[in-house]
Design an enzyme around this catalytic site. Structure first.
Site, PDB file in Angstrom:
ATOM      1  N   ASP A   5       0.846  -1.186   0.000  1.00 39.47           N
ATOM      2  CA  ASP A   5       0.000   0.000   0.000  1.00 39.47           C
ATOM      3  C   ASP A   5       0.886   1.241   0.000  1.00 39.47           C
ATOM      4  O   ASP A   5       1.530   1.557   1.000  1.00 39.47           O
ATOM      5  CB  ASP A   5      -0.855  -0.045   1.289  1.00 39.47           C
ATOM      6  N   ASP A  15      -2.937   4.537  -2.360  1.00 36.82           N
ATOM      7  CA  ASP A  15      -3.836   5.272  -1.476  1.00 36.82           C
ATOM      8  C   ASP A  15      -4.272   6.603  -2.112  1.00 36.82           C
ATOM      9  O   ASP A  15      -3.426   7.369  -2.591  1.00 36.82           O
ATOM     10  CB  ASP A  15      -3.078   5.552  -0.161  1.00 36.82           C
ATOM     11  N   GLU A  57      -6.897   3.765  -5.333  1.00 36.62           N
ATOM     12  CA  GLU A  57      -8.088   4.150  -4.576  1.00 36.62           C
ATOM     13  C   GLU A  57      -8.552   5.480  -5.144  1.00 36.62           C
ATOM     14  O   GLU A  57      -7.824   6.468  -5.047  1.00 36.62           O
ATOM     15  CB  GLU A  57      -7.742   4.283  -3.087  1.00 36.62           C
ATOM     16  N   HIS A 113     -10.764  -1.780   5.149  1.00 38.85           N
ATOM     17  CA  HIS A 113     -10.440  -1.302   6.493  1.00 38.85           C
ATOM     18  C   HIS A 113     -11.065   0.057   6.801  1.00 38.85           C
ATOM     19  O   HIS A 113     -10.864   0.600   7.883  1.00 38.85           O
ATOM     20  CB  HIS A 113      -8.915  -1.210   6.631  1.00 38.85           C
ATOM     21  N   ASP A 114     -11.757   0.644   5.842  1.00 39.02           N
ATOM     22  CA  ASP A 114     -12.328   1.978   6.025  1.00 39.02           C
ATOM     23  C   ASP A 114     -13.845   1.964   6.173  1.00 39.02           C
ATOM     24  O   ASP A 114     -14.470   3.031   6.148  1.00 39.02           O
ATOM     25  CB  ASP A 114     -11.993   2.868   4.817  1.00 39.02           C
TER      26      ASP A 114
END
Ligand code: NOJ
Ligand code: CA
Length: 622
Positions: free
Chosen positions: A181, A276, A334, A405-406
């Site tokens: 990431d 990200d 993302e 995870h968000d």
């Protein structure tokens, strides 16, 4: 040069990729479906009618801001070729690991790299082909590692560089790829570059956005996106936490630094990156104020100036040319706020930008936001999913995910009571393994982990939750209501420890973990579910195997069958092979006339019934 004005009709605005995405996004936030404009006479409405369509939310100033935005965005429609080009990542199933919460190998209550390596056999046993590992770089942990202090060092709590090298090797040994990431939009304020900027070095000041005066942009984590630095008498831009300073990508030196970092990791053997918020790296020159209404409808104030900034495609191509191509590296970006058509610009086969991206609209119902208390309706997710199945084209390849995870757990959003936990989780993986696109699983979904029943603010850990809570209290919302909103939307639901077995701390650690363990670990855990043929875990394995064995579920065409909105039914067809998926999207029995010559391949219910039971999800061979 585009000339869209108040009197341009919405349908023609929506013919261009950027026009489509901006209008579609506004409509979505207003709880309206874009088909209303693209498929009905309402398409003849003019831009100015958005004022009434929005029930007065959009005012004259917002319409002006919208026109400016629509006229400023670049469009290049993507040329389509016929047929899907096969690729390993189209056939692969990915699994996301959040290191802090996966497995603690040394009993300090915090998950770590060795912990991941120790559990690779579990991941592989699911049939997974690649893992995405959330950040493990040196970080002061303002945002659990998404605030990087040194991109070439490992966070002490997580282990050492040798541990990461071993993880990469062990993935490859098991024939799994690993992507890491990379956070390229911002660094920690403790990064050496920012520290030098603070000490007055002009070279490094030009790495960031340091201004005499802030603009009106808001941070994703509440409050202004600007932090005052008295030592410089300047404000620094941070779209996220106040310790995450946005990098100035218009500075070629910054881009070269990032490319060096990417090459450093590719040399170590990683197979690619999850990038990200990569769609935010280019910002409108001069950082003009955002329109309050447009911003809040898309997400946050100012976002129209960076959700697909003026140089985004150019920078991504440069990154690809200089780093990715030479290593044949895979990327998934993302890209919040990027709609379907502009996403085609980023991921088109011949565009040489990114391999894939994540878009997020389907995760919340139209007109709703994550930190809002509402009853999620699974039926309302389908039109958005179908658009990505049918309009993204063979030239691009969707990612199919419901959890990360968000976000709170999708199964808990659909079924907060947990009454149908098993059925719902099995339904979700049925969709993931039978839709067109690369499935991304998030740790814990394979055992049906649920939201955590947070009761007090002390139990939350996430910077976003804590900031939003403070902001809500400041704005006059009472404690009870603020806690309720967090309970609905907090990212911490996704971060409670992975439940390995019915043992102390769910077998995650021998010491008290950094965040609470969900008490349902006695039943919901890997070890118990391995023994139970009917478990969520075993259904995951079966569904993944099914996808692997039947190419039609990967490369087949997608065709939705129009039925009631309570059902989601579609065919996947490749050559002579044809599969039919029938899903009941509700918690009530539903009828579906079934042809007797269809062979049931897999179901989330054990025995036959002539009605579709709550959340029943069946795959047939036709
Ligand atoms: C998106 C990441 O997924 C999230 O966890 C993080 O807080 C922000 N980007 C900022 O890096
Ligand atoms: Ca540890």
């Amino acid at each position: 040069m585009k000339t869209i004005d108040r009197n341009t009709d919405l349908k023609s605005v929506m013919e261009s990729p950027s026009g489509h995405d901006v209008i579609a996004r506004l409509l979505y936030s207003l709880g309206l479906d874009e088909d209303l404009i693209t498929k009905t006479p309402l398409g003849n409405l003019k831009i100015r009618s958005l004022k009434s369509l929005s029930m007065g939310k959009l005012n004259d100033a917002s319409i002006d801001a919208l026109l400016e935005l629509l006229n400023s965005l670049d469009d290049e429609d993507v040329e389509d070729h016929k047929g899907i080009r096969p690729a390993w990542w189209k056939e692969a199933v990915f699994y996301q690991v959040y290191p802090r919460s996966f497995y603690d190998s040394n009993g300090d209550g915090v998950g770590d790299i060795k912990g991941i390596t120790l559990k690779l056999d579990h991941i592989r046993s699911l049939g997974v082909d690649a893992i995405w590992c959330s950040p493990f770089f040196d970080s002061p942990n303002a945002d659990n590692g998404y605030d990087i202090r040194d991109y070439r060092k490992i966070m002490e709590e997580f282990g050492t560089m040798e541990d990461v090298e071993e993880l990469i090797r062990e993935c490859h040994k098991r024939d799994m790829k690993i992507i890491i990431d990379l956070v390229m939009n911002h660094t920690s304020d403790e990064h050496e570059w920012f520290q030098k900027a603070l000490q007055g070095d002009p070279k490094y000041q030009n790495y960031y956005y340091l201004k005499d005066r802030p603009n009106n942009w808001t941070s994703f984590f509440a409050g202004s996106a600007w932090r005052y630095f008295p030592e410089l008498q300047k404000y620094g831009l941070h779209l996220f936490a106040e310790k995450q300073m946005d990098l100035n990508w218009d500075n070629p030196e910054v881009r070269e630094e990032m490319y060096d970092i990417a090459r450093f990791w590719l040399e170590k053997g990683v197979d690619g990156f999850r990038l990200d918020v990569v769609s935010f790296i280019s910002k409108t020159e001069g950082l003009p104020d955002g329109d309050p209404v447009i911003g809040s409808l898309i997400s946050f104030r100012g976002i129209e100036h960076y959700f697909h900034g003026p140089h985004l495609d150019e920078y991504l191509r440069e990154f690809n040319e200089k780093c990715l191509k030479p290593y044949d590296a895979y990327t998934i970006g993302e890209c919040p706020g990027n709609g379907l058509k502009m996403s085609r610009m980023i991921t088109g086969d011949d565009r040489d930008e990114l391999t894939q991206l994540f878009s997020f609209d389907h995760i919340e119902n139209p007109g709703k936001q994550r930190m809002q208390v509402y009853d999620f309706d699974l039926r309302k997710m389908i039109p958005e999913l179908v658009r990505w199945q049918t309009q993204y084209s063979d030239h691009c390849w969707p990612s199919v995910f419901f959890d990360n995870h968000d976000n709170p757990k999708m199964c808990s959003k659909i079924d907060p009571s947990g009454k149908y936990n098993k059925e719902v989780n099995k339904l979700l993986v049925t969709m993931q393994m039978t839709l067109k696109g690369t499935p991304y699983l998030y740790q814990g979904v394979e055992i049906g982990m649920t939201n955590y029943p947070f009761e007090k603010i002390e139990d939350y850990r996430d910077v976003e939750s804590l900031n939003v809570y403070k902001e809500l209290l400041k704005s006059g919302v009472d404690e009870k209501e603020a806690l309720k909103r967090l309970l609905w939307g907090s990212r911490d639901h996704a971060r409670t420890p992975m439940q390995w077995k019915d043992d102390t701390y769910a077998g995650f650690s021998t010491e008290e973990p950094w965040i609470q363990v969900n008490a349902n670990y006695h039943e919901v855990n890997v070890e118990t579910e391995e023994q139970d043929p009917d478990s969520v875990l075993n259904h995951y394995k079966k569904m993944i195997r099914l996808r692997k064995e039947h190419k039609a579920l990967v490369y087949g065409s997608f065709e939705q069958i129009r039925t009631s909105k309570d059902l989601f039914c579609y065919y996947r067809t490749l050559d002579e092979k044809k599969y039919l998926v029938i899903i009941n999207l509700t918690d009530k029995d539903r009828n579906y006339p079934m042809r007797m010559d269809h062979r049931l391949v897999i179901s989330n219910y054990k025995n036959y019934s002539n009605v579709l039971r709550p959340y029943e999800a069946n795959v047939y061979e036709v």
